[in-house]
Design a protein around this motif. Structure first.
Motif, mmCIF file in Angstrom:
data_model
loop_
_atom_site.group_PDB
_atom_site.id
_atom_site.type_symbol
_atom_site.label_atom_id
_atom_site.label_comp_id
_atom_site.label_asym_id
_atom_site.label_seq_id
_atom_site.Cartn_x
_atom_site.Cartn_y
_atom_site.Cartn_z
ATOM 1 N N ASN A 44 0.824 -1.215 0.000
ATOM 2 C CA ASN A 44 0.000 0.000 0.000
ATOM 3 C C ASN A 44 0.855 1.261 0.000
ATOM 4 O O ASN A 44 0.638 2.190 0.779
ATOM 5 C CB ASN A 44 -0.963 -0.005 1.196
ATOM 6 N N ASP A 51 0.800 -3.419 5.550
ATOM 7 C CA ASP A 51 -0.285 -4.387 5.432
ATOM 8 C C ASP A 51 0.129 -5.623 6.234
ATOM 9 O O ASP A 51 1.301 -6.006 6.228
ATOM 10 C CB ASP A 51 -0.459 -4.748 3.947
ATOM 11 N N LEU A 85 -7.293 -3.248 -3.058
ATOM 12 C CA LEU A 85 -6.582 -3.590 -1.837
ATOM 13 C C LEU A 85 -6.238 -5.075 -1.805
ATOM 14 O O LEU A 85 -6.951 -5.902 -2.369
ATOM 15 C CB LEU A 85 -7.441 -3.236 -0.627
ATOM 16 N N SER A 113 -5.508 -6.619 3.576
ATOM 17 C CA SER A 113 -5.559 -5.232 4.043
ATOM 18 C C SER A 113 -6.647 -5.066 5.094
ATOM 19 O O SER A 113 -7.693 -5.710 5.026
ATOM 20 C CB SER A 113 -5.819 -4.287 2.872
ATOM 21 N N ALA A 142 -9.390 0.272 5.794
ATOM 22 C CA ALA A 142 -8.686 0.975 4.712
ATOM 23 C C ALA A 142 -9.662 1.396 3.619
ATOM 24 O O ALA A 142 -10.600 0.666 3.290
ATOM 25 C CB ALA A 142 -7.592 0.078 4.136
ATOM 26 N N SER A 150 -7.933 7.550 1.557
ATOM 27 C CA SER A 150 -6.643 7.500 2.249
ATOM 28 C C SER A 150 -5.435 7.564 1.323
ATOM 29 O O SER A 150 -4.300 7.542 1.789
ATOM 30 C CB SER A 150 -6.563 6.216 3.098
ATOM 31 N N LEU A 193 -3.953 5.409 -0.636
ATOM 32 C CA LEU A 193 -3.053 4.292 -0.368
ATOM 33 C C LEU A 193 -2.306 3.820 -1.604
ATOM 34 O O LEU A 193 -1.606 2.814 -1.555
ATOM 35 C CB LEU A 193 -3.848 3.118 0.228
ATOM 36 N N LEU A 236 -1.043 1.976 8.105
ATOM 37 C CA LEU A 236 -2.385 1.429 8.271
ATOM 38 C C LEU A 236 -2.513 0.761 9.639
ATOM 39 O O LEU A 236 -1.607 0.034 10.069
ATOM 40 C CB LEU A 236 -2.699 0.416 7.176
ATOM 41 N N GLY A 279 -8.518 4.264 8.239
ATOM 42 C CA GLY A 279 -7.599 3.128 8.265
ATOM 43 C C GLY A 279 -6.196 3.496 8.662
ATOM 44 O O GLY A 279 -5.409 2.618 9.038
ATOM 45 N N VAL A 280 -5.840 4.786 8.609
ATOM 46 C CA VAL A 280 -4.487 5.239 8.926
ATOM 47 C C VAL A 280 -4.418 5.652 10.395
ATOM 48 O O VAL A 280 -5.364 6.222 10.942
ATOM 49 C CB VAL A 280 -4.070 6.414 8.014
#
Length: 577
Positions: free
Chosen positions: A83, A88, A438, A442, A446, A451, A453, A497, A522-523
């Protein structure tokens, strides 16, 4: 490569003729099997990587795995390159043993790319060896040789090795027959050695490919019952010993599968399984390319062919059963694998969709065609049984010749890109992330749209609100350390993440993490009051991971102690049947 493969095959054939009829030496079937198994792997060692398949992908992941395993002395759980650098928990869920073996090859001095190729090559050769030993125990040397040839040259085996480059499925080919051999020897001999071998084999199968090991469990159980029932002077102790050994295999590998059971629900695949992909019946019976002799199309399409001589021996076995040509012992062995093969074919087809979607664990398998690995084993032993009955040299030679020769167009990937090496793949890893979506591993929180990514962040840590001076002190794959001087109350985003196991410590005090921040779901984000902080962002082992490690360690120690205890101290009587 087709031309080279023809030359090598011809040279081997001529060499055998000279060896047998000029020098009058008897051919050792085991050594011949090794020589034949080398033919399809010659193309693997061309310089560079493949145009299609996952060779480059697995090489890059091996780089990350090796870094964690040898440089940071950790059981790999987190993959920081995924990501675009947000990371991940891929290694928490990915197969362990293939990357571990690849890491050993690299530690010995081979490049990462060559290490994956060696893994493929050794998996292929030893799968034939394992099948030979098991079929030899059941049926004799000639039948064992033919079964091993069928196992090696099953179309799906070659598709896995050259076109898909699925390192885990390739490695699982080794342990399926080894598990069945160990079951047979343990029930027949009830020795500590085979008890240990079976436990280790089951553990290695699970560490190779969790989905296939789950799918194989009913076959293990059925074969155990079959061997026990046909044994003379059988005892409950014989069967219980086998069952306990298999359980020990699961316990030894608990450090791998137990966290998956409890943590998979926090992943994309665990919360929303991708639909199972099935194979059409036509693709199982015939490949549409090059008159049925090529198993990959021009756009990378794959044929999931059972195999032409494979179908021939199944049909021949049914004919011989109808003619009542088998004795009871051989007939029972044949019937059990014919029944299992029929069930496997049914499960591969779309008609079984409801079963896959409603069965725990199976619904996460992604591909019904994984069962072709187990089907290859079943049909190979059926071929051995046919040879046991039709023990004629001309038939054996013809059957092996056609089984090998019709696959020759598939002894290598369609194109090798020589310019791609470790350095190229290392630079590309994480810089050019997959744009299709993703990873299945993940975190569920996320969000690709919010985000970002797929864009590597400019900074590892950012101030979202307030004013702070941030100094990066240390950054390893699972430990990020900073000094922060917050000149007001601040909100910080650490561009990693979140997944259960990540904690944030400010001056050695754990502070709450917000992983549902509206603009970066997700972060990891968190708040700090005004002041100076030594900040640690760490990925630590959860209680379930710690427990799983202890279960594996204690189980392995118990198994070793059992192996070393004198047998006379373990004797006890049990009822006979």
């Amino acid at each position: 490569m087709v031309f080279l493969n023809l030359i090598l095959s011809t040279l081997l054939l001529l060499g055998l003729i000279v060896y047998r009829y000029v020098f009058k030496y008897k051919i050792n079937l085991f050594y011949l099997l090794i020589l034949i198994s080398i033919l399809p792997i010659v193309s693997i060692f061309r310089i560079g990587t493949y145009e299609s398949g996952d060779l480059s992908l697995h090489t890059q992941r091996l780089m990350s795995f090796y870094n964690l395993l040898f440089n940071h002395h950790l059981i790999p759980r987190w993959t920081p390159e995924f990501n675009a650098g947000f990371g991940d928990p891929h290694f928490l869920f990915a197969y362990f043993l293939p990357y571990f073996i690849g890491s050993i090859f690299h530690f010995l001095g081979f490049s990462f790319l060559v290490s994956i190729k060696l893994l493929l090559a050794f998996s292929f050769i030893f799968s034939g060896v394992a099948m030979y030993f098991w079929a030899n125990e059941e049926l004799g040397k000639k039948a064992g040789f033919v079964a091993a040839i069928f196992y090696l040259f099953t179309p799906y085996h070659l598709v896995d090795m050259h076109f898909r480059v699925t390192i885990a499925e390739n490695l699982s080919f080794v342990f399926l027959p080894l598990v069945l051999l160990s079951i047979k020897k343990l029930i027949e001999e009830n020795s500590k050695r085979w008890f240990t071998v079976l436990s280790i084999s089951v553990a290695l199968l699970i560490l190779s490919h969790q989905a296939i090991s789950v799918m194989f469990l009913p076959i293990m159980t059925s074969y155990s019952i079959f061997i026990w029932l046909r044994k003379n002077n059988k005892t409950i102790k014989d069967f219980c010993s086998c069952l306990i050994s298999i359980i020990f295999g699961f316990l030894i590998s608990a450090f791998y599968w137990l966290p998956i059971v409890f943590l998979a629900k926090f992943t994309q695949q665990g919360s929303n399984p991708t639909p199972i992909i099935f194979a059409d019946l036509s693709r199982l019976l015939y490949s549409p390319w090059r008159f049925g002799l090529l198993f990959q199309g021009h756009q990378g399409e794959l044929s999931y062919l059972i195999g032409y001589t494979q179908l021939l021996v199944v049909g021949l076995s049914l004919y011989l059963i109808a003619k009542n040509k088998f004795d009871k012992k051989l007939k029972n062995l044949l019937l059990i694998f014919l029944v299992i093969s029929s069930i496997l074919i049914f499960m591969i087809l779309p008609i079984s969709k409801l079963i896959w979607e409603s069965t725990p664990f199976l619904k996460y398998s992604q591909f019904s065609t994984r069962l072709l690995v187990i089907l290859a084993l079943c049909i190979s032993i059926i071929a051995g049984i046919i040879i046991k009955k039709i023990n004629k040299n001309w038939f054996i030679i013809a059957l092996c010749f056609f089984t090998i020769s019709y696959t020759i167009l598939n002894w290598g990937n369609r194109r090798t890109i020589a310019e791609i090496n470790d350095n190229y793949l290392r630079k590309e890893f994480g810089i050019k992330p997959d744009v299709s979506g993703l990873e299945p591993s993940s975190p569920i929180w996320a969000d690709l749209n919010k985000s970002k990514l797929r864009t590597r962040p400019e900074y590892d840590i950012e101030t979202l609100k307030g004013d702070a001076i941030v100094e990066k002190v240390l950054r390893t794959p699972i430990s990020h350390r900073y000094k922060i001087n917050a000149q007001s109350n601040v909100e910080i985003k650490e561009n990693t993440l979140f997944f259960p196991g990540w904690i944030v410590k400010a001056n050695n005090t754990i502070i709450p993490i917000n992983y549902k921040y509206q603009n970066s779901p997700g972060v990891i984000t968190f708040k700090l009051n005004k002041g100076s902080y030594n900040l640690d962002v760490k990925f630590v082992d959860l209680p379930i991971i710690i427990l799983s490690k202890w279960i594996s360690l204690i189980s392995f120690l118990i198994l070793m102690i059992y192996l070393l205890i004198p047998k006379r101290l373990l004797r006890f009587s049990s009822p006979k049947f």
